[in-house]
Design an enzyme around this catalytic site. Sequence first.
Site, mmCIF file in Angstrom:
data_model
loop_
_atom_site.group_PDB
_atom_site.id
_atom_site.type_symbol
_atom_site.label_atom_id
_atom_site.label_comp_id
_atom_site.label_asym_id
_atom_site.label_seq_id
_atom_site.Cartn_x
_atom_site.Cartn_y
_atom_site.Cartn_z
ATOM 1 N N LYS A 53 -4.616 6.953 3.334
ATOM 2 C CA LYS A 53 -3.869 5.758 3.638
ATOM 3 C C LYS A 53 -3.830 5.189 5.255
ATOM 4 O O LYS A 53 -3.744 4.984 5.859
ATOM 5 C CB LYS A 53 -3.852 4.390 2.990
ATOM 6 C CG LYS A 53 -3.627 3.049 3.027
ATOM 7 C CD LYS A 53 -2.740 2.381 3.190
ATOM 8 C CE LYS A 53 -2.946 1.347 3.460
ATOM 9 N NZ LYS A 53 -2.198 0.788 4.157
ATOM 10 N N ASN A 54 -2.220 5.643 5.049
ATOM 11 C CA ASN A 54 -0.927 5.464 6.303
ATOM 12 C C ASN A 54 -1.331 6.696 7.236
ATOM 13 O O ASN A 54 -0.753 6.880 8.310
ATOM 14 C CB ASN A 54 0.154 6.327 5.361
ATOM 15 C CG ASN A 54 0.700 4.848 5.253
ATOM 16 O OD1 ASN A 54 0.180 3.976 4.732
ATOM 17 N ND2 ASN A 54 1.720 5.094 4.171
ATOM 18 N N ARG A 127 -2.491 -4.462 9.687
ATOM 19 C CA ARG A 127 -1.198 -5.570 10.371
ATOM 20 C C ARG A 127 -1.789 -3.641 11.377
ATOM 21 O O ARG A 127 -1.450 -3.770 12.557
ATOM 22 C CB ARG A 127 -0.250 -5.068 9.821
ATOM 23 C CG ARG A 127 0.656 -5.796 8.759
ATOM 24 C CD ARG A 127 1.950 -5.675 8.857
ATOM 25 N NE ARG A 127 1.941 -6.721 7.855
ATOM 26 C CZ ARG A 127 3.008 -7.708 8.198
ATOM 27 N NH1 ARG A 127 3.227 -7.275 9.572
ATOM 28 N NH2 ARG A 127 3.815 -8.199 7.282
ATOM 29 N N CYS A 151 0.536 -6.931 3.050
ATOM 30 C CA CYS A 151 0.986 -6.645 2.039
ATOM 31 C C CYS A 151 2.678 -7.518 2.615
ATOM 32 O O CYS A 151 3.685 -6.894 3.198
ATOM 33 C CB CYS A 151 1.924 -5.635 1.637
ATOM 34 S SG CYS A 151 0.293 -4.932 0.716
ATOM 35 N N ASP A 341 6.718 3.687 -0.640
ATOM 36 C CA ASP A 341 5.215 3.818 -1.722
ATOM 37 C C ASP A 341 5.743 4.358 -3.048
ATOM 38 O O ASP A 341 4.563 3.579 -3.809
ATOM 39 C CB ASP A 341 4.316 4.399 -1.023
ATOM 40 C CG ASP A 341 4.590 3.246 0.691
ATOM 41 O OD1 ASP A 341 4.129 2.483 0.127
ATOM 42 O OD2 ASP A 341 4.645 4.223 1.479
ATOM 43 N N VAL A 363 14.288 1.263 2.013
ATOM 44 C CA VAL A 363 13.303 1.109 3.464
ATOM 45 C C VAL A 363 12.466 -0.573 3.329
ATOM 46 O O VAL A 363 12.719 -1.379 4.477
ATOM 47 C CB VAL A 363 11.950 1.710 3.495
ATOM 48 C CG1 VAL A 363 10.986 1.708 3.937
ATOM 49 C CG2 VAL A 363 12.699 3.533 2.830
#
Length: 470
Positions: A53-54, A127, A151, A341, A363
């Site tokens: 997803k990233n 974003r 988020c 994450d 982070v």
Amino acid sequence: MLRGKFLDVNATLRDRVESVIRTEILRKETMERILRVNGGKPLNGEITVRGAKNFVPKAMVASLLGNKPSVLSNVPLIRDVDVVSELLSLHGVHVNYDQGSGTLQLDPSNVETAHVADIDALAGSSRIPILFCGPLLHRLGEAFIPDLGGCNIGGRPIDFHLETLRAFGARVEKLEGGIRLSAPDGLHGTKIHLPFPSVGATEQTLLTAVMAEGLTELSGAAIEPEIMDLINVLQKMGAIMSVDTDRTIRIEGVKELGGFVHTSLPDRIEAASWASAALATRGNIFVRGAHQPDMTTFLNTYRKVGGAFDISDEGIRFWHPGGELNSIVLETNVHPGFMTDWQQPLVVALTQAQGLSIVHETVYENRLGFTRALKEMGANIQTYRECLGGLQCRFGQRNFTHSAVISGPTPLRGAEITVPDLRGGFSYLIAALAAEGESQVHGIDVISRGYEHFITKLRALNADVELITR
């Protein structure tokens, strides 16, 4: 005159169709989907993870830079991919997605300026639109970016993105509902230093620098596997760049880029999330597609907690071997450290570990907010503003609650909970699956941003779940 009448009729018909579509979208958005979970049962079976997803949405944005079509494989069916597909389509890119094979074809031959209203309709969904700036400035000389969502896990200001674009020569104008950028004199290479190795800021620089005139030097860059795969894609398109061991990336701008054919690296976050679910529920899950080299730090930590795993060419099997889990001291960090994450799903498993576990989040400053619901479910978690761990991070000086002490093991009980963000939301699912009794999880559509077919996968693992709509 006759042609004008036809145009009026077509415009009226189009307006009616658009009105019906907007009404249907509003109806769907106002319908709440809730997942009812009967927990306390081990998750057992096999699931598959596809592209990260990233990474995937960023590679899709990169296709805008090319003068030829691109093909991206191993693409998951997630909301972020939908959002970027819609944004690309608004800008004239032909997007064709084969869900079965997970193959995405992107043809940017007819890139054009999108209508502000159309772009604004997607505002708040993601974003990612901020990353369109560089490619659109190169292709069209201008870009409009709506107010951004995402988020609520901590500050993700776009100020640095805008300052970066200004450094390349872009003009930035704040408008109602968004930001307009232009580059009347083109974009030019520059020197940029990141005070913190931000993934988003690194992506912005790469996507802008590859066609900027001259040399760009980016120091303090993020070097996550997803960043390196984006560099692979850009190099396939014709970019010239090098990565030094001191986190410095140098990019020589080129006048044009072509297309790419690329297979996405697997999603290491989703793989680790299912691994934590296996540990928290005392289950056994084979995660097909999980890739060891991208998960080395997670696997070391998983083993320290007491989880077991077996690695093969096809994936990784994760399971709870029985007995007590071990408490640990955990600090998140940028790659190659323990990924932020990965933290939230593993915290759920740590509520079942013997003794005191300490978690220090370095982070995102608000990432521990999700622990409130875990406490309501019976977890014994205390949060602190101090840096609890070996690292002195930037959040301790700013008085954020970013450390936690977890005392366990504590039985979890079912509850009514609402998803706060993507990773926190999946963590709530893990907690509900591990808890005794029934839970109702609200706001589950947020989870679809990053977890493909997660309800189907839960059922494949023999989870007792039911989707209800209100």
